[in-house]
Design a protein around this motif. Structure first.
Motif, PDB file in Angstrom:
ATOM      1  N   PRO A  64       0.868  -1.215   0.331  1.00 18.69           N
ATOM      2  CA  PRO A  64      -0.186   0.206  -0.243  1.00 18.69           C
ATOM      3  C   PRO A  64       0.529   1.281  -0.031  1.00 18.69           C
ATOM      4  O   PRO A  64       0.377   2.550  -0.805  1.00 18.69           O
ATOM      5  N   PHE A  65       1.827   1.475   0.306  1.00 19.41           N
ATOM      6  CA  PHE A  65       2.914   2.323   0.561  1.00 19.41           C
ATOM      7  C   PHE A  65       3.536   2.918  -0.733  1.00 19.41           C
ATOM      8  O   PHE A  65       3.425   4.087  -0.585  1.00 19.41           O
ATOM      9  N   PHE A  66       4.314   1.284  -1.463  1.00 22.52           N
ATOM     10  CA  PHE A  66       4.415   2.211  -2.691  1.00 22.52           C
ATOM     11  C   PHE A  66       3.309   1.973  -3.750  1.00 22.52           C
ATOM     12  O   PHE A  66       3.451   3.793  -4.938  1.00 22.52           O
ATOM     13  N   VAL A  67       2.058   1.856  -3.398  1.00 18.35           N
ATOM     14  CA  VAL A  67       1.513   2.007  -4.015  1.00 18.35           C
ATOM     15  C   VAL A  67       0.494   3.469  -4.085  1.00 18.35           C
ATOM     16  O   VAL A  67       0.703   4.540  -5.466  1.00 18.35           O
ATOM     17  N   SER A  68       0.573   4.128  -2.919  1.00 18.22           N
ATOM     18  CA  SER A  68      -0.074   5.909  -2.548  1.00 18.22           C
ATOM     19  C   SER A  68       1.167   6.731  -2.681  1.00 18.22           C
ATOM     20  O   SER A  68       0.709   7.477  -2.991  1.00 18.22           O
ATOM     21  N   SER A  69       2.437   5.904  -3.022  1.00 16.74           N
ATOM     22  CA  SER A  69       3.763   7.001  -2.961  1.00 16.74           C
ATOM     23  C   SER A  69       4.329   7.449  -4.336  1.00 16.74           C
ATOM     24  O   SER A  69       4.683   8.065  -4.844  1.00 16.74           O
ATOM     25  N   GLN A  70       2.856   5.775  -5.624  1.00 16.40           N
ATOM     26  CA  GLN A  70       3.608   6.449  -6.923  1.00 16.40           C
ATOM     27  C   GLN A  70       3.501   7.699  -7.327  1.00 16.40           C
ATOM     28  O   GLN A  70       2.455   8.338  -7.315  1.00 16.40           O
ATOM     29  N   LYS A  71       4.256   8.210  -7.867  1.00 17.65           N
ATOM     30  CA  LYS A  71       3.450   9.696  -8.788  1.00 17.65           C
ATOM     31  C   LYS A  71       5.090  10.103  -9.888  1.00 17.65           C
ATOM     32  O   LYS A  71       5.980   9.998  -9.053  1.00 17.65           O
ATOM     33  N   THR A  72       4.982  10.409 -10.568  1.00 16.53           N
ATOM     34  CA  THR A  72       5.989  11.036 -11.939  1.00 16.53           C
ATOM     35  C   THR A  72       5.556  12.799 -12.321  1.00 16.53           C
ATOM     36  O   THR A  72       3.829  12.746 -12.342  1.00 16.53           O
ATOM     37  N   ILE A  73       6.047  13.250 -12.208  1.00 16.31           N
ATOM     38  CA  ILE A  73       5.985  14.839 -13.329  1.00 16.31           C
ATOM     39  C   ILE A  73       6.466  14.258 -14.693  1.00 16.31           C
ATOM     40  O   ILE A  73       7.305  14.805 -14.638  1.00 16.31           O
ATOM     41  N   VAL A  74       4.950  14.370 -15.536  1.00 17.49           N
ATOM     42  CA  VAL A  74       5.266  14.018 -16.946  1.00 17.49           C
ATOM     43  C   VAL A  74       6.053  15.314 -17.607  1.00 17.49           C
ATOM     44  O   VAL A  74       6.378  14.865 -18.911  1.00 17.49           O
ATOM     45  N   PHE A  75       4.829  16.376 -17.423  1.00 17.12           N
ATOM     46  CA  PHE A  75       5.520  16.840 -17.666  1.00 17.12           C
ATOM     47  C   PHE A  75       6.170  18.363 -17.029  1.00 17.12           C
ATOM     48  O   PHE A  75       5.138  18.778 -16.015  1.00 17.12           O
ATOM     49  N   TYR A  76       6.771  19.598 -17.613  1.00 19.43           N
ATOM     50  CA  TYR A  76       6.984  20.706 -16.841  1.00 19.43           C
ATOM     51  C   TYR A  76       7.566  21.503 -17.690  1.00 19.43           C
ATOM     52  O   TYR A  76       8.973  20.999 -18.357  1.00 19.43           O
TER      53      TYR A  76
END
Length: 332
Positions: free
Chosen positions: A12-24
């Motif tokens: 659950p920690f890995f799933v909830s912490s997944q994030k990526t800035i895909v464009f900036y």
């Protein structure tokens, strides 16, 4: 066994912490070209010329000389354009509709667009199986100029009666409704008619921070869609958030939307006459269940603790009206 239990607890920690800035893009350099790379916009012939707040060439001069944080640069799109309909940047397939997503950007309006014209458009893209697969239409999100010069409004595709229908030719109605609708109680018809005041107030010559969130944009399942303006929650929707089909092509064929969005930012006055100057900065897209408001918010600012008032939040709700058509509930 202990190791297995430990790993299961971590899931659950890995799933909830997944994030990526895909464009900036912060526009400190010219982050656009006709063949864009990573974190670059596209600007082709016919999209109009682009300048920045650092422009020192031929008139007109920029209205501001720094970016959102008071330093650096912002991109400038407006009446200096060499195109009669627009001054825009775009990026094909920059946003997905099937994952939790935050999109944030800042806009500074120095001269208003004509009524109903757009500053920002997210457009459904065709599937790659279509011969012309970069065509885009039927916007699930638009930021537009109100007929009241002191207001802006969002067009959002939240109408379940059009969500799964063939939209017909390209020029057919978007099926989108005007948000936020702050006067009530009343209802707004699916034909786009507005029976109450709508939109939000804005000040010219000030930065406006916009943050958009959805858990998905879909035509057959209900999902959450939220929009904040300068930290205030002005749209809070749970329901359908997109449509299923692209418009018919010249052969009368149509395909389902691809799940990818093209985003256009800039000044689009179309045939209404050259009018409108706006500056954009700090554009971010964060994908994943671990993304937060602050990940996409310009300057990393947090949202305000509560809406300005209950009247400024359009909450979810639908009722059936005459002929079985859906109407959106506008709350007090």
């Amino acid at each position: 066994m202990k190791r297995l239990i430990y790993l299961l607890l971590l899931v659950p920690f890995f799933v909830s912490s997944q994030k990526t800035i895909v464009f900036y893009t912060d526009f400190e350099t010219d982050q656009w070209s006709t063949t864009p790379g990573a974190n670059e916009w596209e600007n082709d012939p016919g999209e109009g010329t682009i300048r920045t707040t650092a422009w020192t060439g031929a008139a007109p001069a920029p209205a501001i000389t720094a970016g959102r944080d008071g330093t650096g640069r912002a991109v400038w799109m407006g009446t200096h354009s060499d195109d009669s309909s627009r001054s825009e940047l775009f990026r094909d397939r920059v946003i997905r509709t099937d994952v939790p997503t935050y999109v944030g950007y800042s806009i500074y309006i120095n001269e208003r667009l004509p009524s109903s014209r757009a500053y920002s458009q997210m457009r459904n893209m065709k599937q790659s199986s279509d011969p012309v697969n970069n065509n885009a239409a039927k916007n699930p999100y638009m930021l537009r100029q109100h007929s009241d010069n002191g207001k802006l409004f969002f067009n959002l595709l939240t109408d379940p009666t059009v969500a799964q229908t063939n939209p017909g030719p390209t020029g057919a109605s978007e099926g989108a409704l005007f948000w936020p609708n702050v006067a009530g109680p009343t209802v707004q018809g699916t034909d786009g008619s507005v029976a109450a005041d709508y939109g939000f107030d804005f000040n010219m010559n000030e930065w406006i921070d916009i943050v958009i969130y959805w858990d998905a944009l879909d035509y057959d399942t209900d999902n959450t869609l939220k929009i904040w303006v300068n930290g205030d929650l002005v749209v809070d929707w749970y329901g359908v958030t997109n449509r299923r089909y692209m418009p018919e092509n010249s052969e009368g064929n149509y395909l389902e939307v691809s799940g990818d969005l093209k985003h256009n930012i800039g000044t689009y006055w179309a045939s209404a006459g050259v009018q409108g100057n706006a500056y954009f900065d700090e554009y971010r897209v964060c994908e994943g269940a671990g993304c937060t408001y602050e990940d996409a918010s310009p300057l990393g600012l947090s949202p305000n603790g509560a809406p300005l008032s209950s009247n400024n939040v359009l909450k979810s709700g639908r009722i059936r009206g005459p002929g079985g058509a859906y109407y959106k509930i506008i709350n007090n």
